[in-house]
Design an enzyme around this catalytic site. Structure first.
Site, PDB file in Angstrom:
ATOM      1  NE  ARG A  27      57.359  78.208  -3.965  1.00  0.00           N
ATOM      2  CZ  ARG A  27      58.472  77.608  -4.374  1.00  0.00           C
ATOM      3  NH1 ARG A  27      58.444  76.837  -5.415  1.00  0.00           N
ATOM      4  NH2 ARG A  27      59.604  77.739  -3.707  1.00  0.00           N
ATOM      5  CB  THR A  28      54.797  84.451  -1.729  1.00  0.00           C
ATOM      6  OG1 THR A  28      54.678  83.108  -1.265  1.00  0.00           O
ATOM      7  CG2 THR A  28      53.673  85.296  -1.166  1.00  0.00           C
ATOM      8  CE  LYS A  61      71.117 103.110   4.908  1.00  0.00           C
ATOM      9  NZ  LYS A  61      70.952 104.467   4.400  1.00  0.00           N
ATOM     10  NE  ARG A 102      56.944  84.873   2.634  1.00  0.00           N
ATOM     11  CZ  ARG A 102      57.040  83.761   1.894  1.00  0.00           C
ATOM     12  NH1 ARG A 102      58.221  83.260   1.608  1.00  0.00           N
ATOM     13  NH2 ARG A 102      55.963  83.164   1.433  1.00  0.00           N
ATOM     14  CG  HIS A 148      51.869  81.577   3.435  1.00  0.00           C
ATOM     15  ND1 HIS A 148      51.473  82.639   2.634  1.00  0.00           N
ATOM     16  CD2 HIS A 148      52.927  80.983   2.807  1.00  0.00           C
ATOM     17  CE1 HIS A 148      52.267  82.676   1.561  1.00  0.00           C
ATOM     18  NE2 HIS A 148      53.154  81.701   1.647  1.00  0.00           N
TER      19      HIS A 148
HETATM   20  N1   CP Z   1      55.013  78.559  -0.693  1.00  0.00           N
HETATM   21  C1   CP Z   1      55.737  79.684  -0.567  1.00  0.00           C
HETATM   22  O1   CP Z   1      55.383  80.580   0.212  1.00  0.00           O
HETATM   23  O2   CP Z   1      56.830  79.735  -1.355  1.00  0.00           O
HETATM   24  P1   CP Z   1      57.877  80.942  -1.390  1.00  0.00           P
HETATM   25  O3   CP Z   1      58.595  80.926  -0.066  1.00  0.00           O
HETATM   26  O4   CP Z   1      58.774  80.628  -2.548  1.00  0.00           O
HETATM   27  O5   CP Z   1      57.113  82.200  -1.558  1.00  0.00           O
END
Ligand code: CP
Length: 308
Positions: A58-59, A86, A108, A137
């Site tokens: 999603r993100t 590496k 992320r 998040h």
């Molecule tokens: N909710 C969420 O962060 O989903 P993803 O891990 O698929 O990005």
């Protein structure tokens, strides 16, 4: 409103007025998404790099779509197959991407604090936190707020139950900040082994009985059981977990009539949520996904100075 946030590390400093302004911006972006030709020139010439050290659907995809719909160039970088494998350091990786012309780095990472660290190290690129360990998040919280706000209107005085693995959930931490700022009262629920110790300092209460948490709630938020972040033995079994804390029709029936059921995804169907609830009339789970694109468009637009 003059936008004062260049980076998005967390939502600590955001005011209620800024959150409301941001929701309106996301609504404008939804209008673009709903057009037959989903394209606006606002970020033409800008370069967005998605820098993902952890898996995501999603993100990552919504940041990519968001950038492209605003005409930015978007590059997807992932740690597997890169020079990070590496041994290249995080700082050198980020400096390399910035030297190539990144205007924004969406990051992320499994370690808490990585976006904050990079924001201090990078010279010109904006840093956007797409999830750091168990810490935060913030774009998930913004999209959650947007989808709840669209369905329920003014959230001041609304009741929210967040149910599940709060201990390992960066989503829960960011949602608590965002929804409390909008005047929502929050009850956490789940096994005591999956609760943080600081519920009082978070400004929330805790109950162990899911029926008590759900009764009269306007927002039922079910969290994913995060097998990848759990030591063994924190829940009795997934069957037992589902029986005691999973979302089922009888849990939803206790909530207010127009309650929304939310989940950040990806879902473990049959564990934290039954399919009848995930796909039922109160569910806004796919609405959350859709808000994710609009919210990330608004964020890139504001952080990259599109308004100017
Ligand atoms: N909710 C969420 O962060 O989903 P993803 O891990 O698929 O990005």
């Amino acid at each position: 409103m003059e936008w004062r946030h260049r980076n998005l590390i967390g939502l600590e400093g955001w005011t209620r007025e800024e959150l409301l302004f941001f929701m309106e911006q996301a609504n404008y972006m939804e209008e673009i998404i709903n057009r037959p030709i989903k394209k606006a020139p606002a970020l033409r010439g800008k370069m967005v790099v998605n820098c993902f050290f952890e898996n995501s659907t999603r993100t990552r995809v919504s940041f990519e779509m968001a950038g492209k719909m605003l005409s930015a160039d978007v590059v997807n970088w992932s740690s597997s197959g890169s020079s990070a494998a590496k041994g290249e350091t995080l700082r050198d990786t980020a400096w390399t991407l910035e030297a190539m012309g990144a205007d924004a780095v969406v990051v992320r990472h499994g370690q808490v604090g990585v976006p904050d660290y990079l924001a201090k190290k990078l010279r010109s690129a904006a840093i956007i936190n797409a999830g750091d360990g168990t810490n935060g998040h913030p774009t998930q919280a913004l999209l959650d707020l947007h989808s709840a706000w669209k369905r329920l209107g003014d959230l001041n005085g609304a009741k929210m139950a967040i149910i599940g693995d709060v201990l390992h959930s960066r989503v829960a931490r960011s949602d608590i900040q965002a929804f409390r700022r909008m005047g929502v009262s929050i009850t956490l629920c789940g096994p005591a082994t999956l609760m943080p110790e600081d519920t009082d300092s978070l400004g929330v209460k805790y109950v162990s009985d899911v029926r008590e948490a759900a009764r009269g709630a306007d927002i039922l938020y079910f969290l994913r059981i995060q097998a990848e972040r759990q030591e063994a033995g924190l829940i009795p079994s997934t069957d037992e977990y589902h029986r005691r804390w999973g979302a089922n029709d009888s849990t939803v029936a206790l909530a207010s009539k127009n309650a929304v059921v939310m989940h950040p995804g990806p879902m473990n169907r049959g564990v934290e949520i039954a399919s009848s609830v995930a796909d039922g009339p109160n569910s806004v789970i796919l609405g959350q996904v859709r808000s994710g694109v609009a919210v990330r468009m608004a964020l890139l637009y504001l952080c990259l100075g599109g308004a100017r």
